[in-house]
Design an enzyme around this catalytic site. Structure first.
Site, PDB file in Angstrom:
ATOM      1  N   ARG A 210      26.026   6.778 -13.816  1.00 44.52           N
ATOM      2  CA  ARG A 210      27.291   7.932 -14.895  1.00 44.52           C
ATOM      3  C   ARG A 210      27.345   6.310 -16.485  1.00 44.52           C
ATOM      4  O   ARG A 210      27.884   5.955 -15.485  1.00 44.52           O
ATOM      5  CB  ARG A 210      28.719   8.046 -14.404  1.00 44.52           C
ATOM      6  CG  ARG A 210      27.826   9.502 -13.986  1.00 44.52           C
ATOM      7  CD  ARG A 210      27.247  10.523 -14.490  1.00 44.52           C
ATOM      8  NE  ARG A 210      27.625  11.842 -13.611  1.00 44.52           N
ATOM      9  CZ  ARG A 210      26.723  12.757 -13.392  1.00 44.52           C
ATOM     10  NH1 ARG A 210      25.087  11.804 -12.966  1.00 44.52           N
ATOM     11  NH2 ARG A 210      26.920  13.644 -12.839  1.00 44.52           N
TER      12      ARG A 210
ATOM     13  N   HIS B  45      17.854  10.756 -19.598  1.00 47.83           N
ATOM     14  CA  HIS B  45      18.797  11.066 -17.873  1.00 47.83           C
ATOM     15  C   HIS B  45      18.690  12.019 -17.632  1.00 47.83           C
ATOM     16  O   HIS B  45      18.451  13.229 -17.900  1.00 47.83           O
ATOM     17  CB  HIS B  45      20.430  12.192 -18.677  1.00 47.83           C
ATOM     18  CG  HIS B  45      21.024  12.416 -17.688  1.00 47.83           C
ATOM     19  ND1 HIS B  45      22.574  12.098 -17.415  1.00 47.83           N
ATOM     20  CD2 HIS B  45      21.014  12.207 -16.434  1.00 47.83           C
ATOM     21  CE1 HIS B  45      22.823  11.910 -16.149  1.00 47.83           C
ATOM     22  NE2 HIS B  45      22.378  12.556 -15.347  1.00 47.83           N
TER      23      HIS B  45
ATOM     24  N   GLU C 150      26.745  11.527 -23.938  1.00 40.20           N
ATOM     25  CA  GLU C 150      26.029  12.256 -23.911  1.00 40.20           C
ATOM     26  C   GLU C 150      25.936  13.476 -24.881  1.00 40.20           C
ATOM     27  O   GLU C 150      26.907  14.533 -24.665  1.00 40.20           O
ATOM     28  CB  GLU C 150      24.787  12.495 -21.902  1.00 40.20           C
ATOM     29  CG  GLU C 150      24.337  11.663 -21.961  1.00 40.20           C
ATOM     30  CD  GLU C 150      24.120  11.405 -20.516  1.00 40.20           C
ATOM     31  OE1 GLU C 150      24.251  12.831 -19.753  1.00 40.20           O
ATOM     32  OE2 GLU C 150      23.739  10.239 -19.406  1.00 40.20           O
TER      33      GLU C 150
END
Length: 317
Positions: free
Chosen positions: A237, A284, A266
């Protein structure tokens, strides 16, 4: 006489798109509402919130307490992923809301992405591709890359993903070190408790830790310990990294390079990363393969079906 109540479908909220075959089954079995398609999410939640009994979301997107408070009939938050850090688990537990994940099926894809980022970053593959696409070969004299085979790799977090990464880099004759909450007796790799000591020992530092605590793991001091010849790979993360410190370390060559699939805020990515040749960037998408997303979707369907048939979902957290 037909029982109309029995024919009523539960209302499901999707926070993001799902693969077409999974979407088709959801539309068949439920009344589906798509939060990701509206330009006015608050208005949509105000209008249909009281109807929603299930939410399908991703691990990174999750479901905030604010959103859950708009869904008084909510019974289940079905995460297509393994991360629960973006879901208010305390609120869910207090209100008897199931939270489910899709464990196991992401492991190979995430480990593959870590290996891909490692190879691409050390071998400067992104920069090489840019040279070819821009028609600047052979006049561009690229610097020599870093050999992958024989590197020392440090893995932070030796769960399923961490162990899968270790198996992959072992094929490159890598020396493997790791840190976790405690040594894992079944593993032959070298355990180093202190993350700074680990960073000092390795050529490549791979972050594969759980983000449940949400605390920064990769700090400025860890990057300093990694040093100007060290590389950093993140498939965990973004919020586990001091992103400003990472960017500064890359700009000033205090570390050699980075391969990043995740970011702190994000989909926002600091623009400073865009001009750096020593960084490999991905949006991602570690689990973004057809096979894995379909398998994840099927687990989501099973969790929803169990919940709405009065059973305990098989993959609750």
């Amino acid at each position: 006489m037909t029982n109309n109540i029995a024919q009523q479908k539960s209302h499901i909220l999707l926070t993001q798109a799902v693969p077409a075959p999974i979407d088709e089954i959801l539309r068949r079995d439920y009344d589906v509402h798509r939060l990701y398609e509206t330009s006015e999410p608050k208005k949509m939640l105000a209008d249909i919130g009281p109807l929603i009994e299930g939410v399908v979301t991703g691990g990174a997107k999750g479901l905030s307490r604010e959103m859950m408070e708009c869904l008084p009939a909510l019974k289940i938050v079905a995460i297509s992923g393994i991360g629960t850090d973006a879901v208010d688990l305390a609120y869910a537990a207090k209100h008897g809301i199931y939270v489910t994940t899709t464990p196991g099926v992401l492991t190979d894809d995430v480990a593959d992405m870590a290996l891909g980022l490692l190879i691409s970053t050390l071998r400067q593959m992104s920069e090489g591709e840019q040279v070819v696409r821009a028609g600047r070969w052979p006049q561009t004299n690229l610097p020599l890359a870093r050999k992958v085979t024989g590197t020392t790799v440090g893995i932070i977090g030796m769960g399923r993903v961490g162990q899968a990464i270790a198996r992959r880099v072992a094929a490159f004759d890598a020396r493997i070190l790791y840190t976790d909450l405690a040594p894992i007796s079944s593993l032959d790799y070298t355990f180093i408790a202190d993350i700074h000591a680990l960073a000092q020992e390795v050529d490549v530092l791979v972050l594969a830790a759980s983000a449940d605590s949400g605390k920064v793991i990769i700090s400025e001091s860890v990057l300093e310990a990694l040093g100007p010849e060290g590389y950093f790979i993140n498939v965990a993360r973004g919020k586990l990294v001091d992103e400003a410190a990472l960017l500064d370390a890359l700009i000033h060559k205090r570390i050699a390079g980075a391969g990043l699939d995740v970011f702190a805020h994000e989909p926002h990515v600091p623009e400073g990363f865009f001009t750096l040749n020593n960084v490999t960037l991905q949006p991602h998408r570690a689990s973004a393969t057809v096979q894995t997303r379909l398998e994840m979707g099927n687990i989501v369907l099973a969790n929803l079906a169990a919940c709405f048939s009065g059973n305990v979902p098989p993959h609750r957290v």
